[in-house]
Scaffold this motif. Sequence first.
Motif, short mmCIF file in Angstrom:
data_model
loop_
_atom_site.label_atom_id
_atom_site.label_comp_id
_atom_site.label_asym_id
_atom_site.label_seq_id
_atom_site.Cartn_x
_atom_site.Cartn_y
_atom_site.Cartn_z
N ILE A 7 4.21 54.25 68.76
CA ILE A 7 4.94 53.05 68.31
C ILE A 7 6.06 53.44 67.36
CG2 ILE A 7 4.74 50.93 66.95
CD1 ILE A 7 1.96 50.56 68.19
N ILE A 8 5.76 54.31 66.41
CA ILE A 8 6.78 54.77 65.46
C ILE A 8 7.89 55.53 66.20
CG2 ILE A 8 7.21 56.35 63.53
CD1 ILE A 8 4.41 55.52 62.49
N THR A 9 7.52 56.34 67.17
CA THR A 9 8.50 57.09 67.95
C THR A 9 9.41 56.13 68.71
OG1 THR A 9 6.93 58.91 68.17
CG2 THR A 9 8.80 58.88 69.70
N VAL A 10 8.85 55.12 69.34
CA VAL A 10 9.64 54.14 70.09
C VAL A 10 10.58 53.39 69.15
CG1 VAL A 10 9.49 51.98 71.39
CG2 VAL A 10 8.02 53.90 72.00
N ILE A 11 10.09 52.98 67.99
CA ILE A 11 10.94 52.28 67.03
C ILE A 11 12.09 53.18 66.57
CG2 ILE A 11 11.02 51.30 64.69
CD1 ILE A 11 8.18 50.21 65.23
N PHE A 12 11.79 54.44 66.29
CA PHE A 12 12.81 55.40 65.88
C PHE A 12 13.87 55.54 66.97
CE2 PHE A 12 14.39 59.79 65.89
CZ PHE A 12 15.01 59.82 64.65
N LEU A 13 13.43 55.70 68.22
CA LEU A 13 14.37 55.84 69.33
C LEU A 13 15.20 54.58 69.53
CD1 LEU A 13 12.17 57.84 71.88
CD2 LEU A 13 14.09 58.69 70.50
N LEU A 14 14.59 53.41 69.34
CA LEU A 14 15.34 52.15 69.46
C LEU A 14 16.43 52.06 68.40
CD1 LEU A 14 12.55 49.54 70.30
CD2 LEU A 14 14.38 50.36 71.79
N PHE A 15 16.14 52.50 67.19
CA PHE A 15 17.17 52.52 66.14
C PHE A 15 18.31 53.47 66.51
CE2 PHE A 15 14.11 50.61 63.10
CZ PHE A 15 14.93 49.59 62.64
N CYS A 16 17.97 54.63 67.05
CA CYS A 16 19.00 55.58 67.44
C CYS A 16 19.86 55.02 68.58
CB CYS A 16 18.37 56.91 67.87
SG CYS A 16 17.65 57.81 66.49
N VAL A 17 19.23 54.39 69.57
CA VAL A 17 19.98 53.78 70.67
C VAL A 17 20.84 52.64 70.16
CG1 VAL A 17 19.72 52.44 72.81
CG2 VAL A 17 18.35 54.50 72.45
N TRP A 18 20.28 51.81 69.30
CA TRP A 18 21.03 50.69 68.73
C TRP A 18 22.24 51.21 67.96
CZ3 TRP A 18 21.69 49.30 63.49
CH2 TRP A 18 22.31 48.08 63.28
N GLY A 19 22.06 52.27 67.18
CA GLY A 19 23.16 52.88 66.45
C GLY A 19 24.23 53.41 67.38
N ALA A 20 23.83 54.03 68.48
CA ALA A 20 24.80 54.56 69.44
C ALA A 20 25.58 53.43 70.11
CB ALA A 20 24.09 55.42 70.49
N VAL A 21 24.88 52.35 70.46
CA VAL A 21 25.53 51.21 71.09
C VAL A 21 26.53 50.56 70.13
CG1 VAL A 21 25.13 48.87 71.98
CG2 VAL A 21 23.68 50.74 72.74
N LYS A 22 26.16 50.42 68.88
CA LYS A 22 27.02 49.80 67.87
C LYS A 22 28.02 50.79 67.27
CE LYS A 22 25.26 45.64 67.71
NZ LYS A 22 26.03 44.42 67.84
#
Length: 170
Positions: A7-22
């Motif tokens: 769960i923590i890994t998925v949340i971390f990856l989502l933040f990284c993807v969100w940062g890349a998109v933004k």
Amino acid sequence: MRLAFPIITVIFLLFCVWGAVKKVDVLSAFVKGVKNGIETLKFIFPNLLFVLSVIFVVRSSGIMDAISSFISPLSSAVGIPPEVVPMALLRPLSGSGSMALLQDIFVSCGPDSYTAFLASVISASTETTFYTLSVYLGGIKEKLGKVLFAALLLDFLTLITATVVTPFFF
């Protein structure tokens, strides 16, 4: 624990993807957040250290037991079992300490007893007042006494309300 890692890994990856998109530099944002956190810690640490020291002294010195013994006859007269008094007194100071006392009440009186039920209601409906005030209002010196008085008064009124209302649900 096994579920927390993915769960923590998925949340971390989502933040990284969100940062890349933004198009946000995630590393710089993280470092800036850490710096802000350290500044906040410098601001509240002295107050937090004081509150934690007071909690340690109160728990270690036996003051809480003496106050509880003194108050127990009065509390019994108004319907508060003597076993609940130490927990109710410690709750504004320490959440973990009051949880340990709640556990002791469960063991000594039984989890289905009126005493355990009342203690649970009190524990769930009151706040760790001193800790909360030291964290949120640590830098504000003016009017802190009024806020502290109001918060402790509300803790006391919550104790009385729990004592009056709990028998209707037990």
